[in-house]
Design a protein around this motif. Structure first.
Motif, PDB file in Angstrom:
ATOM      1  N   LYS A 126     -36.807  19.382  16.862  1.00 38.28           N
ATOM      2  CA  LYS A 126     -36.038  20.709  16.805  1.00 38.28           C
ATOM      3  C   LYS A 126     -34.854  20.119  15.992  1.00 38.28           C
ATOM      4  CE  LYS A 126     -37.107  22.712  21.141  1.00 38.28           C
ATOM      5  NZ  LYS A 126     -36.677  23.131  22.549  1.00 38.28           N
ATOM      6  N   ARG A 127     -34.218  21.097  15.090  1.00 43.77           N
ATOM      7  CA  ARG A 127     -33.148  20.533  14.126  1.00 43.77           C
ATOM      8  C   ARG A 127     -32.226  21.701  13.802  1.00 43.77           C
ATOM      9  NH1 ARG A 127     -35.242  19.716   8.003  1.00 43.77           N
ATOM     10  NH2 ARG A 127     -35.187  21.596   7.483  1.00 43.77           N
ATOM     11  N   THR A 128     -31.077  21.315  13.320  1.00 42.41           N
ATOM     12  CA  THR A 128     -30.047  21.908  12.708  1.00 42.41           C
ATOM     13  C   THR A 128     -29.358  21.293  11.600  1.00 42.41           C
ATOM     14  OG1 THR A 128     -28.057  23.362  13.320  1.00 42.41           O
ATOM     15  CG2 THR A 128     -28.031  21.275  14.395  1.00 42.41           C
ATOM     16  N   ARG A 129     -28.737  21.851  11.007  1.00 42.75           N
ATOM     17  CA  ARG A 129     -27.918  21.412   9.857  1.00 42.75           C
ATOM     18  C   ARG A 129     -26.437  21.778   9.485  1.00 42.75           C
ATOM     19  NH1 ARG A 129     -29.567  22.531   3.428  1.00 42.75           N
ATOM     20  NH2 ARG A 129     -28.305  24.471   4.179  1.00 42.75           N
ATOM     21  N   ALA A 130     -25.364  20.880   9.651  1.00 46.18           N
ATOM     22  CA  ALA A 130     -24.212  21.253   9.293  1.00 46.18           C
ATOM     23  C   ALA A 130     -23.978  21.895   7.855  1.00 46.18           C
ATOM     24  CB  ALA A 130     -23.240  20.158   9.474  1.00 46.18           C
ATOM     25  N   SER A 131     -22.991  22.703   7.756  1.00 41.72           N
ATOM     26  CA  SER A 131     -22.755  23.215   6.505  1.00 41.72           C
ATOM     27  C   SER A 131     -22.380  22.257   5.489  1.00 41.72           C
ATOM     28  CB  SER A 131     -21.514  24.400   6.363  1.00 41.72           C
ATOM     29  OG  SER A 131     -20.406  23.802   6.693  1.00 41.72           O
ATOM     30  N   ALA A 132     -22.796  22.298   4.173  1.00 40.40           N
ATOM     31  CA  ALA A 132     -22.329  21.304   3.291  1.00 40.40           C
ATOM     32  C   ALA A 132     -20.977  21.293   3.079  1.00 40.40           C
ATOM     33  CB  ALA A 132     -23.076  21.411   1.958  1.00 40.40           C
ATOM     34  N   GLU A 133     -20.318  22.504   3.022  1.00 47.75           N
ATOM     35  CA  GLU A 133     -18.873  22.455   2.880  1.00 47.75           C
ATOM     36  C   GLU A 133     -18.146  21.671   3.728  1.00 47.75           C
ATOM     37  OE1 GLU A 133     -15.288  25.690   2.520  1.00 47.75           O
ATOM     38  OE2 GLU A 133     -17.222  26.451   3.211  1.00 47.75           O
ATOM     39  N   SER A 134     -18.411  21.692   5.009  1.00 47.48           N
ATOM     40  CA  SER A 134     -17.826  21.008   6.236  1.00 47.48           C
ATOM     41  C   SER A 134     -18.023  19.700   6.118  1.00 47.48           C
ATOM     42  CB  SER A 134     -18.275  21.621   7.561  1.00 47.48           C
ATOM     43  OG  SER A 134     -19.773  21.508   7.905  1.00 47.48           O
TER      44      SER A 134
ATOM     45  N   ASP B 106     -30.157  15.808  22.983  1.00 48.15           N
ATOM     46  CA  ASP B 106     -30.070  17.261  23.341  1.00 48.15           C
ATOM     47  C   ASP B 106     -29.489  18.070  22.190  1.00 48.15           C
ATOM     48  OD1 ASP B 106     -29.423  19.942  24.460  1.00 48.15           O
ATOM     49  OD2 ASP B 106     -29.386  18.833  26.296  1.00 48.15           O
ATOM     50  N   ILE B 107     -30.630  18.815  21.415  1.00 46.65           N
ATOM     51  CA  ILE B 107     -30.045  19.588  20.200  1.00 46.65           C
ATOM     52  C   ILE B 107     -29.209  20.901  20.459  1.00 46.65           C
ATOM     53  CG2 ILE B 107     -32.206  21.152  20.397  1.00 46.65           C
ATOM     54  CD1 ILE B 107     -30.646  19.607  17.284  1.00 46.65           C
ATOM     55  N   ALA B 108     -29.641  21.525  21.795  1.00 44.27           N
ATOM     56  CA  ALA B 108     -28.783  22.527  22.215  1.00 44.27           C
ATOM     57  C   ALA B 108     -27.215  22.268  22.364  1.00 44.27           C
ATOM     58  CB  ALA B 108     -29.252  23.340  23.387  1.00 44.27           C
ATOM     59  N   LYS B 109     -26.846  20.972  23.023  1.00 49.40           N
ATOM     60  CA  LYS B 109     -25.621  20.471  23.269  1.00 49.40           C
ATOM     61  C   LYS B 109     -25.057  20.202  21.905  1.00 49.40           C
ATOM     62  CE  LYS B 109     -26.311  19.053  28.160  1.00 49.40           C
ATOM     63  NZ  LYS B 109     -26.128  17.974  29.068  1.00 49.40           N
ATOM     64  N   ALA B 110     -25.824  19.474  21.188  1.00 46.71           N
ATOM     65  CA  ALA B 110     -25.328  19.017  19.743  1.00 46.71           C
ATOM     66  C   ALA B 110     -24.985  20.292  18.915  1.00 46.71           C
ATOM     67  CB  ALA B 110     -26.659  18.121  19.050  1.00 46.71           C
ATOM     68  N   HIS B 111     -25.600  21.333  19.008  1.00 44.66           N
ATOM     69  CA  HIS B 111     -25.412  22.515  18.082  1.00 44.66           C
ATOM     70  C   HIS B 111     -24.072  23.149  18.718  1.00 44.66           C
ATOM     71  CE1 HIS B 111     -25.572  26.744  16.847  1.00 44.66           C
ATOM     72  NE2 HIS B 111     -26.407  26.105  15.806  1.00 44.66           N
TER      73      HIS B 111
ATOM     74  N   ILE C 150     -30.774  26.676  15.410  1.00 38.07           N
ATOM     75  CA  ILE C 150     -31.858  25.694  15.651  1.00 38.07           C
ATOM     76  C   ILE C 150     -33.160  25.911  15.186  1.00 38.07           C
ATOM     77  CG2 ILE C 150     -32.916  24.330  17.517  1.00 38.07           C
ATOM     78  CD1 ILE C 150     -30.366  24.514  18.986  1.00 38.07           C
ATOM     79  N   SER C 151     -33.971  25.125  14.490  1.00 44.52           N
ATOM     80  CA  SER C 151     -35.205  25.598  14.118  1.00 44.52           C
ATOM     81  C   SER C 151     -36.409  24.569  14.430  1.00 44.52           C
ATOM     82  CB  SER C 151     -35.487  25.625  12.526  1.00 44.52           C
ATOM     83  OG  SER C 151     -34.777  24.396  12.092  1.00 44.52           O
ATOM     84  N   ASN C 152     -37.716  25.023  14.912  1.00 41.41           N
ATOM     85  CA  ASN C 152     -38.574  23.945  15.221  1.00 41.41           C
ATOM     86  C   ASN C 152     -39.447  23.371  13.969  1.00 41.41           C
ATOM     87  OD1 ASN C 152     -38.249  24.041  18.081  1.00 41.41           O
ATOM     88  ND2 ASN C 152     -38.948  26.434  17.811  1.00 41.41           N
TER      89      ASN C 152
END
Length: 282
Positions: free
Chosen positions: A121-129, A86-91, A104-106
């Motif tokens: 659908k995907r998202t990316r965590a910040s590289a710093e984190s 579930d991308i929304a819950k993950a975000h 979130i992007s398609n």
């Protein structure tokens, strides 16, 4: 939140050379090939994850990004993508845990041969984190079937993926506490001057390594290498030797009951070993 490692991305300068090389190494054909915005991809699907090759192909925003990455770091492992249900819950969770995810992007891809479409659908965590490692999180509408065998004694799955870190406590907190991977082992082998931390998800192991002689530092983590699992290590080694690859002699692995050999050529900058497990899983 995380169901497993969806795929690892390897950047190559020439997609046809990359496909030929990894078809030889894995003993499987790519299950998906696509091209968009100046970037070509080929996906090899295994039992527990996928390997995605990416190369510049023409002009476009994606081609510019890939060329810039190749100029900076050369060919090799570039990013990891975790599967989520579930991308929304993950975000939401990533945000609460301070990983500063992108919106979130398609995404979509069309296979060049079959003209089928895949969507996600995907998202990316910040590289710093994530301490310098590019981590994506994907929810797929459909999963691809396993790549067909093209040679005897093929690779069946990814046994483990290695991450090198200057700060093992920091990295353990990321993959264990924040991302929720199952930590299985924390061991220092003095003879090797290395601390090993093992996390499991989706049928494969994340092996975090820290060279103890270097002390703890604040530099970035690095996706270091992979270990491909096979059913018959002697048959796989013979196949790769016959294909002209430079491989080491088989040897006993660090884990009792395992046997491994190193693949020295044909991996496009990815440190690679092949492993046959014993009767017990890690």
């Amino acid at each position: 939140m995380i169901t497993g490692l969806d795929h690892a991305v390897v950047l190559v300068r020439d997609i046809e050379a990359g496909v030929a090389g990894y078809q030889t190494l894995l003993g499987r054909a790519p299950m998906w090939r696509a091209q968009s915005n100046g970037a070509a991809i080929a996906i090899f699907v295994l039992d527990n994850t996928s390997l995605e090759l990416m190369a510049p192909a023409g002009e476009g925003e994606a081609a510019d990004r890939v060329r810039a990455a190749l100029d900076k770091q050369g060919e090799g492992l570039a990013s990891l993508a975790f599967g989520v249900d579930d991308i929304a819950k993950a975000h939401h969770r990533l945000t609460r845990l301070g990983l500063a995810p992108d919106d979130i992007s398609n995404g979509a891809s069309n296979d060049l041969a079959s003209h089928r479409s895949l969507a996600w659908k995907r998202t990316r965590a910040s590289a710093e984190s994530t301490h310098g490692i590019r981590l994506f999180f994907l929810e797929r509408a459909e999963r691809l079937a396993r790549s067909p065998e093209t040679a005897p004694a093929p690779v069946t799955s990814l046994d483990h993926l290695v991450i090198a870190t200057p700060d093992p406590e920091r990295t353990a907190a990321l993959y264990g506490a924040r991302l929720g991977l199952d930590m299985k082992l924390d061991r220092t082998i003095a003879a090797l001057g290395t601390r090993f931390l093992f996390f499991k998800t989706g049928g494969l192991v994340f092996e975090v390594i820290h060279r103890t002689k270097d002390g703890r530092g604040d530099g970035p983590d690095k996706i270091y290498g992979v270990s491909w699992r096979v059913a018959d290590i002697e048959a796989t080694r013979a196949r790769l030797l016959g294909a002209g690859l430079d491989v080491s002699e088989p040897r006993e692995g660090r884990k009792p009951g395992t046997r491994v050999f190193t693949v020295r050529t044909g991996t496009f900058g990815v440190p690679t070993i092949v492993i046959q497990q014993g009767q017990r899983e890690p």
